[in-house]
Design an enzyme around this catalytic site. Structure first.
Site, mmCIF file in Angstrom:
data_model
loop_
_atom_site.group_PDB
_atom_site.id
_atom_site.type_symbol
_atom_site.label_atom_id
_atom_site.label_comp_id
_atom_site.label_asym_id
_atom_site.label_seq_id
_atom_site.Cartn_x
_atom_site.Cartn_y
_atom_site.Cartn_z
ATOM 1 N N GLY A 1 5.812 7.652 -6.352
ATOM 2 C CA GLY A 1 5.206 6.810 -7.369
ATOM 3 C C GLY A 1 3.584 6.834 -7.314
ATOM 4 O O GLY A 1 3.132 6.916 -8.367
ATOM 5 N N LYS B 1 11.810 -7.729 -3.155
ATOM 6 C CA LYS B 1 12.798 -7.752 -4.498
ATOM 7 C C LYS B 1 14.024 -8.227 -4.470
ATOM 8 O O LYS B 1 14.543 -8.971 -5.402
ATOM 9 C CB LYS B 1 12.915 -6.239 -4.748
ATOM 10 C CG LYS B 1 11.580 -5.390 -5.317
ATOM 11 C CD LYS B 1 12.231 -3.862 -5.790
ATOM 12 C CE LYS B 1 10.927 -2.931 -5.702
ATOM 13 N NZ LYS B 1 11.349 -1.476 -5.781
ATOM 14 N N GLU C 1 0.505 1.213 0.708
ATOM 15 C CA GLU C 1 1.997 1.580 0.692
ATOM 16 C C GLU C 1 2.100 2.885 1.514
ATOM 17 O O GLU C 1 3.330 2.898 1.829
ATOM 18 C CB GLU C 1 2.351 1.510 -0.923
ATOM 19 C CG GLU C 1 3.754 1.293 -1.100
ATOM 20 C CD GLU C 1 4.175 1.260 -2.598
ATOM 21 O OE1 GLU C 1 4.060 2.221 -3.256
ATOM 22 O OE2 GLU C 1 4.549 0.151 -2.991
ATOM 23 N N LYS D 1 9.485 5.509 -12.697
ATOM 24 C CA LYS D 1 10.316 6.780 -12.171
ATOM 25 C C LYS D 1 11.640 6.485 -11.891
ATOM 26 O O LYS D 1 12.432 7.194 -12.225
ATOM 27 C CB LYS D 1 9.428 6.864 -10.492
ATOM 28 C CG LYS D 1 10.167 7.625 -9.548
ATOM 29 C CD LYS D 1 9.590 8.207 -8.327
ATOM 30 C CE LYS D 1 10.191 8.882 -7.499
ATOM 31 N NZ LYS D 1 9.494 9.059 -6.110
ATOM 32 N N HIS E 1 -23.588 -8.711 -4.806
ATOM 33 C CA HIS E 1 -24.034 -10.288 -5.062
ATOM 34 C C HIS E 1 -22.827 -10.951 -4.924
ATOM 35 O O HIS E 1 -22.466 -12.250 -5.401
ATOM 36 C CB HIS E 1 -24.504 -10.465 -6.451
ATOM 37 C CG HIS E 1 -25.630 -9.450 -6.711
ATOM 38 N ND1 HIS E 1 -26.979 -9.920 -6.533
ATOM 39 C CD2 HIS E 1 -25.571 -8.230 -7.223
ATOM 40 C CE1 HIS E 1 -27.898 -9.183 -6.898
ATOM 41 N NE2 HIS E 1 -27.139 -7.986 -7.321
HETATM 42 O O1 F6P Z 1 6.459 -1.350 -5.398
HETATM 43 C C1 F6P Z 1 7.134 -0.184 -5.211
HETATM 44 C C2 F6P Z 1 7.364 0.753 -6.049
HETATM 45 O O2 F6P Z 1 8.493 1.619 -5.713
HETATM 46 C C3 F6P Z 1 5.977 1.731 -5.921
HETATM 47 O O3 F6P Z 1 6.230 2.690 -4.935
HETATM 48 C C4 F6P Z 1 6.231 2.375 -7.469
HETATM 49 O O4 F6P Z 1 5.145 3.058 -7.696
HETATM 50 C C5 F6P Z 1 6.585 1.153 -8.339
HETATM 51 O O5 F6P Z 1 7.448 0.459 -7.549
HETATM 52 C C6 F6P Z 1 7.049 1.328 -9.453
HETATM 53 O O6 F6P Z 1 8.252 2.060 -9.404
HETATM 54 P P1 F6P Z 1 8.900 2.705 -10.729
HETATM 55 O O7 F6P Z 1 8.024 3.744 -11.306
HETATM 56 O O8 F6P Z 1 10.279 3.328 -10.360
HETATM 57 O O9 F6P Z 1 9.159 1.867 -11.828
#
Ligand code: F6P
Length: 545
Positions: A263, A509, A349, A203, A380
């Site tokens: 996302g 991050k 999330e 995204k 199991h």
């Molecule tokens: O882990 C956070 C996040 O922003 C998720 O919400 C998202 O799906 C994922 O990272 C991947 O983000 P991107 O599609 O921007 O690479």
């Protein structure tokens, strides 16, 4: 006390009063309990009669929904209002599957023409790849597609491609998500670069895992097929079109989406491209249609018969009134083996939040821990704890009445029998007296009975919900995902949290970016805590290459 506070307090009082009534007593008292506490929408059934609820519980939960302005917030979401307030965004994954002629306006503009346009382009591209009309650089048809993404840009496509395997008649698909080089290494080593299409799905087009994997895939392709192959064999899916172009992917191979698609809600957008290539645009259209059907149901059905509303309210009942910390998702369907992981992101999330929309601390517990594995395998492994452990775990069983393998009916009958047996066992349990009687009948002596009987007791009275549908078609599957999406929404509204941001992923991050140079080379990490300094020193003491 506000109407909302009153609703919460009535619900809590009611839960206290009901707690001493066993589920079996509720069934004994009412022969119509299943009819009263199950609902259908077409072939989709939700049976929540095995949860500790009465008609009064439902009334109180519906009052709570009204006091929390559930319907108003739902309508605000569907109409494109910016309900994701912390990011100032609309929340419109429903627009991606809107098959009505309703306009959906964001900032004064109808988004539907752009949605339709991307869908058409995805369809043309997918058909071209599937038919062999669009070829690799050497003129050969593509044999394999590798999707590189993570989180919502991976979990949806990978989970859905597996779920819809019976409809998969396009090229083979592979998914690389983890920054661990093992993932891309093990995936690419099986593939021929000359006939592989790489889709970079992100995204933001900044996610370090995806960018690192994309660069490695690019190098792999260029080394084998030359620089000119990139234009033929790379595609991208993103909202950040400028960043994609800087990466060097041709504009006609780029499929966009919009900031109003979260996302974890993006499988319906161009993020679904690998799924569409696998199953074809028609089946993908069915998948969207199933989700749209659930949207319409959620938008229009009275709350007392509204499946996502009821599932959400049951979640609130379990989490807040009865204090259960976790919920297990137990699909009796091997092809839904990644569905629990998908729902983990969707749910945790979205609703793993500690402040309300206005930034004040929440006064209720929010999102539960979501986890699960397919049955019967889980039986199991961890079901021991579900049946006899000290933690009560509301279970959600999911199954199709018919399989895709009519020649293997014995398997499917066994699968369904096991699914139903588990919820029955959770409900009824087995008392000490029953165990003693059974052991006696089997010839055990008094000492054996005394020693072993307590081990064999099942407390029962453990809640479960069962979701059944006719078959896991693309339509039924789209409907199932949308059911869960709206359930998460319902719970988020009741908790008054923003289910559409994810600030909680940021700190890790940032710290990873700071730590990278300290991993690459030993340096004095004076600003780090003692443990992190110790771990860094240990990494280097083992001769970090
Ligand atoms: O882990 C956070 C996040 O922003 C998720 O919400 C998202 O799906 C994922 O990272 C991947 O983000 P991107 O599609 O921007 O690479």
């Amino acid at each position: 006390m506000s109407a909302l506070e009153q609703s919460w307090s009535k619900l809590t009082e009611h839960a206290k009063a009901l707690q001493s009534t066993a589920l079996t007593e509720l069934f004994d008292a009412d022969p119509n309990r299943f009819q009263k506490f199950s609902r259908t929408f077409d072939d989709l059934l939700i049976d929540f009669s095995k949860c500790q609820v009465t008609e009064e519980t439902l009334e109180l939960l519906l009052d709570l929904a009204a006091a929390a302005k559930l319907e108003q917030t739902r309508d605000a979401m569907f109409s494109g209002e910016k309900i994701n307030t912390t990011e100032n965004r609309a929340v419109l994954h429903t627009a991606l599957r809107n098959q009505s002629d309703r306009q959906i306006m964001v900032d004064g503009k109808d988004v539907m023409p752009d949605v339709a346009d991307v869908l058409v382009r995805m369809g043309e591209f997918s058909e071209g790849i599937r038919s062999g009309e669009i070829t690799a650089a050497n003129g050969m048809p593509f044999t394999d597609v590798v999707n590189i993404g993570i989180g919502g840009s991976d979990l949806g496509p990978v989970m859905a491609t597996l779920a819809l395997a019976p409809y998969h008649d396009g090229p083979r698909t592979h998914f690389v998500s983890n920054v661990d080089g093992a993932h891309i290494h093990d995936t690419l080593k099986e593939l021929d670069p000359a006939t592989t299409l790489v889709i970079v799905a992100s995204k933001t087009f900044t996610t370090i895992e995806t960018m690192t994997n994309a660069a490695t895939a690019r190098k792999w392709l260029v080394e084998a097929c030359g620089e000119q192959a990139v234009a033929h064999q790379f595609a991208a899916v993103s909202t950040a079109l400028d960043k994609v172009s800087a990466f060097g992917i041709d504009a006609d191979r780029v499929f966009g989406f919009w900031d109003w698609v979260g996302g974890r809600y993006s499988i319906w957008s161009a993020i679904g491209l690998p799924l569409m290539i696998a199953i074809g645009p028609d089946a993908f259209g069915e998948f969207l249609a199933g989700a749209h059907a659930m949207d319409e149901h959620f938008r229009t059905a009275p709350l007392e018969n509204n499946l996502p509303v009821l599932l959400g309210l049951l979640g609130i009942w379990h989490r807040n009134a009865l204090g259960y910390h976790t919920r297990a998702i137990l699909p009796y369907d091997q092809r839904l083996s990644r569905f629990p992981a998908y729902l983990q992101q969707l749910d945790m999330e979205s609703n793993g939040k500690q402040v309300t929309k206005d930034g004040t601390a929440v006064t209720n517990q929010t999102g539960p821990i979501v986890w699960g594995e397919p049955g019967t395998n889980g039986q199991h492994a961890f079901y021991q704890l579900i049946h006899q452990g000290t933690t009560v775990i509301p279970c959600e069983f999911i199954a199709a009445v018919n399989s895709h393998e009519p020649e293997l009916t014995t398997h499917h009958n066994l699968l369904l029998a096991n699914c139903l047996a588990q919820s029955e066992a959770l409900l009824r349990g087995r008392s000490l007296a029953q165990v003693q009687e059974k052991m006696k009948a089997a010839g055990a002596d008094a000492t054996q009975i005394e020693q072993l009987a307590p081990q064999k007791v099942f407390p029962g009275n453990r809640p479960s919900t069962t979701i059944l549908y006719e078959k896991l078609t693309p339509f039924a599957f789209g409907r199932l995902i949308a059911l869960y999406e709206h359930r998460v929404f319902v719970e988020g509204v009741i908790w008054n949290i923003n289910s559409f941001d994810q600030w909680g992923v940021e700190l890790g991050k940032e710290l990873a970016t700071q730590l990278l140079p300290m991993i690459e080379k030993p340096v004095e990490a004076t600003d780090k805590d003692g443990s992190t300094r110790g771990l860094l020193a240990y990494v280097h003491s083992l001769g970090k290459a």
